[in-house]
Design an enzyme around this catalytic site. Sequence first.
Site, PDB file in Angstrom:
ATOM      1  N   PHE A 219       4.378   1.810   7.305  1.00  0.00           N
ATOM      2  CA  PHE A 219       3.127   1.557   8.022  1.00  0.00           C
ATOM      3  C   PHE A 219       2.154   0.914   7.037  1.00  0.00           C
ATOM      4  O   PHE A 219       1.791   1.512   6.030  1.00  0.00           O
ATOM      5  CB  PHE A 219       2.511   2.833   8.592  1.00  0.00           C
ATOM      6  CG  PHE A 219       1.214   2.578   9.312  1.00  0.00           C
ATOM      7  CD1 PHE A 219       1.217   2.052  10.595  1.00  0.00           C
ATOM      8  CD2 PHE A 219      -0.018   2.827   8.708  1.00  0.00           C
ATOM      9  CE1 PHE A 219       0.036   1.794  11.267  1.00  0.00           C
ATOM     10  CE2 PHE A 219      -1.198   2.569   9.363  1.00  0.00           C
ATOM     11  CZ  PHE A 219      -1.175   2.046  10.648  1.00  0.00           C
ATOM     12  N   ASP A 328       1.527  -0.457  -1.700  1.00  0.00           N
ATOM     13  CA  ASP A 328       0.496  -0.055  -0.737  1.00  0.00           C
ATOM     14  C   ASP A 328       0.068   1.378  -1.043  1.00  0.00           C
ATOM     15  O   ASP A 328       0.715   2.337  -0.632  1.00  0.00           O
ATOM     16  CB  ASP A 328       1.045  -0.173   0.679  1.00  0.00           C
ATOM     17  CG  ASP A 328       0.031   0.225   1.744  1.00  0.00           C
ATOM     18  OD1 ASP A 328      -1.055   0.740   1.392  1.00  0.00           O
ATOM     19  OD2 ASP A 328       0.318   0.017   2.931  1.00  0.00           O
ATOM     20  N   LYS A 359      -9.025   4.192   2.160  1.00  0.00           N
ATOM     21  CA  LYS A 359      -9.141   5.620   2.471  1.00  0.00           C
ATOM     22  C   LYS A 359      -9.987   6.373   1.448  1.00  0.00           C
ATOM     23  O   LYS A 359     -11.185   6.171   1.376  1.00  0.00           O
ATOM     24  CB  LYS A 359      -7.760   6.231   2.673  1.00  0.00           C
ATOM     25  CG  LYS A 359      -7.088   5.745   3.971  1.00  0.00           C
ATOM     26  CD  LYS A 359      -5.934   6.591   4.373  1.00  0.00           C
ATOM     27  CE  LYS A 359      -5.287   6.105   5.654  1.00  0.00           C
ATOM     28  NZ  LYS A 359      -6.075   6.426   6.862  1.00  0.00           N
ATOM     29  N   THR A 383     -16.840 -12.513   5.667  1.00  0.00           N
ATOM     30  CA  THR A 383     -18.293 -12.434   5.510  1.00  0.00           C
ATOM     31  C   THR A 383     -18.697 -11.462   4.416  1.00  0.00           C
ATOM     32  O   THR A 383     -19.507 -11.776   3.551  1.00  0.00           O
ATOM     33  CB  THR A 383     -18.949 -12.009   6.840  1.00  0.00           C
ATOM     34  OG1 THR A 383     -18.654 -12.994   7.834  1.00  0.00           O
ATOM     35  CG2 THR A 383     -20.459 -11.890   6.682  1.00  0.00           C
TER      36      THR A 383
END
Length: 503
Positions: A219, A328, A359, A383
């Site tokens: 994931f 990751d 997180k 942005t």
Amino acid sequence: MAIFSRSGVRLGNLIKKTSRLCYVSQHTAVNAPQYVTAGCEEPTGPILRTSIPGPESQKLTQELDQIQNAGSVQFFVDYAKSQGNYITDVDGNVLLDLFTQIASIPIGYNHPNLLQVMSQPENLSTFINRPALAVFPPKDWVRHLKNALLSVAPPGMHQVQTMACGACSIEHGQKAMFITHQRKKRGGLPPTQEELTSCLYNKEPGCPDLTVLSFSGAFHGRTMGALGITHSKWIHKLDFPTPDWPMATFPKLKYPLHENERENMEIENRSLDEVRERIEEYNKRGRPVVGCCIEPIQAEGGDNFASPRFFQELQKICKENEVVLLMDEVQTGCGSTGKFWAHEHFDLPEAPDIVAFSKKMLTGGFYYKEDLRPKEAFRIFNTWVGDSSKVLLLEAVINTIKKYNLLDNVKETGQYLQNGLHEMEKKFPHCVSNVRGLGTFCSVDFPDAAFRDGVIMKLRNRGVHAGACGDRSMRFRPTLIFQKHHADIFFDAFEKTLQESSQ
């Protein structure tokens, strides 16, 4: 009222509704490690006033459902009243939180060190005026990057790019892979006019058919590029077009590990062979594998672990094939395994090429090696590219971790938690299996998803909030200030729940 640890040692008297995190065994209180205080106040234990979700939570959920799909809401929270390791819902229930906003609360709810950052006048403009960091960074931006993100950079990494969340960190990490691959393919020359034109129509050669290898059960996020390497649950992917990219099988180890060493090595070797085969297959098809993305511990996919040897061999394969290795660390980073980065447990010969985070780090982003740095501006861009206010908070988190030796706390408490889970596994062998973990990043398996979900609901109504992952696993994601006496509260509720569920 006094509480006792699982070893029978009497813990500090709990006579106030809130008190500092200093509930240590009386015979060690004088020489207690510094991290037991951590500067945070919290309730002394769970408080239950209603079933969960309570009437106010149910009412608010119904109101929300008139505006958007509220099917994922478990209960509404009173964040102003949540403290330390405890989350308070709108019905006044106080729960020991072992899931912590899907593993994203580092040092507890409403930690005074974070509240202090919010209250400092010199920080107000950063919170009010969210800067477009890649174009108009604030005057103190470099200093805060050095004090926060670069002060805890994975060994051997000195470049960092901030982002807003975990998924966009993965997404832009993939872009860094592709940019670097194509730059090397051009030999450092600028892109051709054909490339500049064709990319605007999603055509080659401007949009090359490059691929990223990932693993079953992975994931990596819910945006479209991240979904291309996500393989954990259908709910993430159904109805979305995703690229045909290579996937290898992530090792599914057998437990206990010490009884299955030979078989687990064979399982990992088969996975590594698949990696080699997929790279060769896609390269021959003219769809080169330029990146490999992997979690140090597969979290959403069911807390699946692999050995340090597996990751060492994987890095070797990537180096041999000029494949960028992206680690990751969105869920595993920021200390929950007992080291700041989970991949530090693997003794890799060198740093991964990219390390993504979010997180518990409060901001998203990724570290990367110098050769992955884009040459042109606006290639890795949006942005805000993150949020400078979150980096201010992260700086306070890191200072707290260092001041109170919280990584030592995670190691010690994590071992205590895992030992207790093994006791439960022995006492309830038909209910609990496959205890595993690093630090407090732990999990257990149950017979099936229905049993698991029932345990989680019963725990919640005993004042303990835990989370699910994979097909039948319950995961633990406590804060870095989680203590042994918190584990004892959980064990008491868990044992009662298992006794009830196994009857």
